[in-house]
Design a protein around this motif. Structure first.
Motif, PDB file in Angstrom:
ATOM      1  N   GLU A 141       0.843  -1.198   0.000  1.00  0.00           N
ATOM      2  CA  GLU A 141       0.000   0.000   0.000  1.00  0.00           C
ATOM      3  C   GLU A 141       0.881   1.251   0.000  1.00  0.00           C
ATOM      4  N   GLY A 142       0.671   2.115  -0.991  1.00  0.00           N
ATOM      5  CA  GLY A 142       1.443   3.349  -1.093  1.00  0.00           C
ATOM      6  C   GLY A 142       2.833   3.178  -1.663  1.00  0.00           C
ATOM      7  N   LYS A 143       3.201   1.957  -2.025  1.00  0.00           N
ATOM      8  CA  LYS A 143       4.511   1.687  -2.611  1.00  0.00           C
ATOM      9  C   LYS A 143       4.343   1.194  -4.049  1.00  0.00           C
ATOM     10  N   THR A 144       5.446   1.065  -4.747  1.00  0.00           N
ATOM     11  CA  THR A 144       5.434   0.470  -6.081  1.00  0.00           C
ATOM     12  C   THR A 144       5.788  -1.004  -5.943  1.00  0.00           C
ATOM     13  N   LEU A 145       4.941  -1.866  -6.473  1.00  0.00           N
ATOM     14  CA  LEU A 145       5.168  -3.306  -6.404  1.00  0.00           C
ATOM     15  C   LEU A 145       5.375  -3.853  -7.810  1.00  0.00           C
ATOM     16  N   VAL A 146       6.453  -4.607  -7.981  1.00  0.00           N
ATOM     17  CA  VAL A 146       6.709  -5.321  -9.239  1.00  0.00           C
ATOM     18  C   VAL A 146       6.850  -6.790  -8.873  1.00  0.00           C
ATOM     19  N   MET A 147       6.091  -7.652  -9.538  1.00  0.00           N
ATOM     20  CA  MET A 147       6.175  -9.070  -9.186  1.00  0.00           C
ATOM     21  C   MET A 147       6.157  -9.949 -10.425  1.00  0.00           C
ATOM     22  N   VAL A 148       6.917 -11.027 -10.325  1.00  0.00           N
ATOM     23  CA  VAL A 148       6.821 -12.139 -11.267  1.00  0.00           C
ATOM     24  C   VAL A 148       5.991 -13.210 -10.578  1.00  0.00           C
ATOM     25  N   GLU A 149       4.976 -13.708 -11.259  1.00  0.00           N
ATOM     26  CA  GLU A 149       4.089 -14.687 -10.631  1.00  0.00           C
ATOM     27  C   GLU A 149       3.447 -15.558 -11.702  1.00  0.00           C
ATOM     28  N   HIS A 150       3.414 -16.884 -11.437  1.00  0.00           N
ATOM     29  CA  HIS A 150       2.783 -17.818 -12.372  1.00  0.00           C
ATOM     30  C   HIS A 150       1.308 -18.054 -12.063  1.00  0.00           C
ATOM     31  N   ASP A 151       0.904 -17.809 -10.834  1.00  0.00           N
ATOM     32  CA  ASP A 151      -0.484 -18.027 -10.441  1.00  0.00           C
ATOM     33  C   ASP A 151      -1.325 -16.867 -10.971  1.00  0.00           C
ATOM     34  N   MET A 152      -2.123 -17.144 -12.004  1.00  0.00           N
ATOM     35  CA  MET A 152      -2.891 -16.075 -12.632  1.00  0.00           C
ATOM     36  C   MET A 152      -3.982 -15.529 -11.722  1.00  0.00           C
ATOM     37  N   GLY A 153      -4.449 -16.351 -10.775  1.00  0.00           N
ATOM     38  CA  GLY A 153      -5.406 -15.842  -9.807  1.00  0.00           C
ATOM     39  C   GLY A 153      -4.799 -14.727  -8.980  1.00  0.00           C
ATOM     40  N   VAL A 154      -3.543 -14.912  -8.564  1.00  0.00           N
ATOM     41  CA  VAL A 154      -2.820 -13.895  -7.803  1.00  0.00           C
ATOM     42  C   VAL A 154      -2.594 -12.658  -8.661  1.00  0.00           C
ATOM     43  N   VAL A 155      -2.162 -12.868  -9.893  1.00  0.00           N
ATOM     44  CA  VAL A 155      -1.857 -11.752 -10.802  1.00  0.00           C
ATOM     45  C   VAL A 155      -3.084 -10.887 -11.036  1.00  0.00           C
ATOM     46  N   PHE A 156      -4.193 -11.526 -11.419  1.00  0.00           N
ATOM     47  CA  PHE A 156      -5.393 -10.751 -11.755  1.00  0.00           C
ATOM     48  C   PHE A 156      -6.044 -10.150 -10.516  1.00  0.00           C
ATOM     49  N   ASP A 157      -5.759 -10.719  -9.356  1.00  0.00           N
ATOM     50  CA  ASP A 157      -6.296 -10.168  -8.109  1.00  0.00           C
ATOM     51  C   ASP A 157      -5.532  -8.925  -7.666  1.00  0.00           C
ATOM     52  N   LEU A 158      -4.205  -8.940  -7.839  1.00  0.00           N
ATOM     53  CA  LEU A 158      -3.366  -7.893  -7.278  1.00  0.00           C
ATOM     54  C   LEU A 158      -2.987  -6.779  -8.252  1.00  0.00           C
ATOM     55  N   ALA A 159      -2.751  -7.128  -9.499  1.00  0.00           N
ATOM     56  CA  ALA A 159      -2.079  -6.198 -10.413  1.00  0.00           C
ATOM     57  C   ALA A 159      -2.979  -5.086 -10.939  1.00  0.00           C
ATOM     58  N   ASP A 160      -2.412  -3.875 -10.999  1.00  0.00           N
ATOM     59  CA  ASP A 160      -3.046  -2.759 -11.715  1.00  0.00           C
ATOM     60  C   ASP A 160      -2.697  -2.831 -13.196  1.00  0.00           C
ATOM     61  N   LYS A 161      -1.466  -3.246 -13.480  1.00  0.00           N
ATOM     62  CA  LYS A 161      -0.986  -3.408 -14.857  1.00  0.00           C
ATOM     63  C   LYS A 161      -0.261  -4.738 -14.963  1.00  0.00           C
ATOM     64  N   ILE A 162      -0.306  -5.327 -16.154  1.00  0.00           N
ATOM     65  CA  ILE A 162       0.370  -6.593 -16.427  1.00  0.00           C
ATOM     66  C   ILE A 162       1.194  -6.431 -17.695  1.00  0.00           C
ATOM     67  N   SER A 163       2.445  -6.888 -17.632  1.00  0.00           N
ATOM     68  CA  SER A 163       3.284  -6.957 -18.823  1.00  0.00           C
ATOM     69  C   SER A 163       3.539  -8.424 -19.143  1.00  0.00           C
ATOM     70  N   VAL A 164       3.483  -8.754 -20.431  1.00  0.00           N
ATOM     71  CA  VAL A 164       3.661 -10.139 -20.865  1.00  0.00           C
ATOM     72  C   VAL A 164       4.977 -10.244 -21.624  1.00  0.00           C
ATOM     73  N   LEU A 165       5.890 -11.076 -21.095  1.00  0.00           N
ATOM     74  CA  LEU A 165       7.213 -11.262 -21.686  1.00  0.00           C
ATOM     75  C   LEU A 165       7.268 -12.627 -22.355  1.00  0.00           C
ATOM     76  N   VAL A 166       7.639 -12.661 -23.609  1.00  0.00           N
ATOM     77  CA  VAL A 166       7.736 -13.911 -24.366  1.00  0.00           C
ATOM     78  C   VAL A 166       9.060 -13.909 -25.123  1.00  0.00           C
ATOM     79  N   TYR A 167       9.900 -14.900 -24.831  1.00  0.00           N
ATOM     80  CA  TYR A 167      11.214 -15.008 -25.473  1.00  0.00           C
ATOM     81  C   TYR A 167      11.982 -13.695 -25.424  1.00  0.00           C
ATOM     82  N   GLY A 168      11.967 -13.060 -24.259  1.00  0.00           N
ATOM     83  CA  GLY A 168      12.769 -11.873 -24.047  1.00  0.00           C
ATOM     84  C   GLY A 168      12.207 -10.592 -24.599  1.00  0.00           C
TER      85      GLY A 168
END
Length: 257
Positions: free
Chosen positions: A196-223
């Motif tokens: 809360e009030g900070k910037t959070l950057v996370m790598v996560e495989h659990d899409m439930g966690v990602v879609f629950d927490l993230a304001d923005k999502i970046s998708v990386l494929v082969y770099g």
């Protein structure tokens, strides 16, 4: 225009002739929760290592709050306000839970290398360490060796160590990996609180966690980044579905799992 917390400009990383990160451009806004997702081998952990200073870029630039940190050492970047966790739990197993958290804040509290000080007498350090233990739900485990904590408790402790230094940019590498559903739910609420009030950057495989927490999502494929957008738009992005999430229905199921 507000300066982003993190800005990557044409970032590249080669290992020998193998190009792992291929010209990534990305801006992560201050105070946002930003997830980086993608298939295994996409380069997500390498990207984390570049931003946090474990790896030196082969090309491009990394900016933290507008300052170029490309090639700086991890401790230098940490002192500029960025802290991170790792995929593999990284704690001091023989030290108490309390001592682990206290060690995480010594530098930021201004005690540096004053070895003549008795840390047990530093009331401000003790009080802040105990506040963090309350926040991560380990106050009742304060005096036991960190190595005897359950796996989920050790991950919570590592998050506590990560935030102990007072960083305003927090990077979490697969924070819920290996957890049960109930443990994951608890971890999500913890991450929500501490970011809360900070910037959070996370790598996560659990899409439930990602879609629950993230304001923005970046998708990386082969770099390469193929998309950066809101969770809803990422869910419906055809290129992302083809590369990683599958159909829109499958993406919905992954997010709800």
């Amino acid at each position: 225009m507000t300066e982003p917390a993190i800005r990557l400009r044409d970032l590249r990383k080669n290992f020998g002739r193998t190009e792992i990160i291929r010209g990534v451009d990305l801006e992560i806004g201050k105070g946002t929760r930003h997830a980086i997702i993608g298939p295994n081998g996409a380069g997500k952990s390498t990207l984390f290592h570049l931003i946090s200073g474990k790896y030196e870029p082969s090309g491009g630039q990394i900016f933290l709050h507008g300052e170029d940190i490309s090639g700086k050492l991890p401790f230098e970047i940490n002192r500029q306000g960025l802290s991170r966790s790792f995929q593999v739990t990284n704690i001091f197993p023989r030290m108490s839970v309390f001592e682990n958290v206290r060690c995480g804040m010594l530098w930021s509290a201004g005690y540096r290398y004053a070895f003549w000080r008795l840390v047990d007498q530093l009331r401000d350090l003790t009080e802040e360490s105990e506040r963090i233990l309350e926040e991560i739900g380990l106050a009742d485990r304060r005096d036991i060796p960190a190595g005897v904590l359950t796996y989920a408790e050790q991950r919570a402790l590592e998050i506590g160590i990560t935030i102990a230094g007072g960083a305003d940019v927090i990077m979490l590498d697969e924070p819920t990996a290996g957890m049960s559903r109930s443990e994951t739910d608890q971890a999500v609420e913890l991450i929500r609180r501490i970011s809360e009030g900070k910037t959070l950057v996370m790598v996560e495989h659990d899409m439930g966690v990602v879609f629950d927490l993230a304001d923005k999502i970046s998708v990386l494929v082969y770099g390469e980044l193929i998309a950066t957008d809101t969770p809803e738009r990422i869910r419906g992005n055809k290129a992302v579905q083809e590369a990683y999430l599958g159909t829109a229905e499958e993406a919905e199921e992954m997010a709800d799992a």
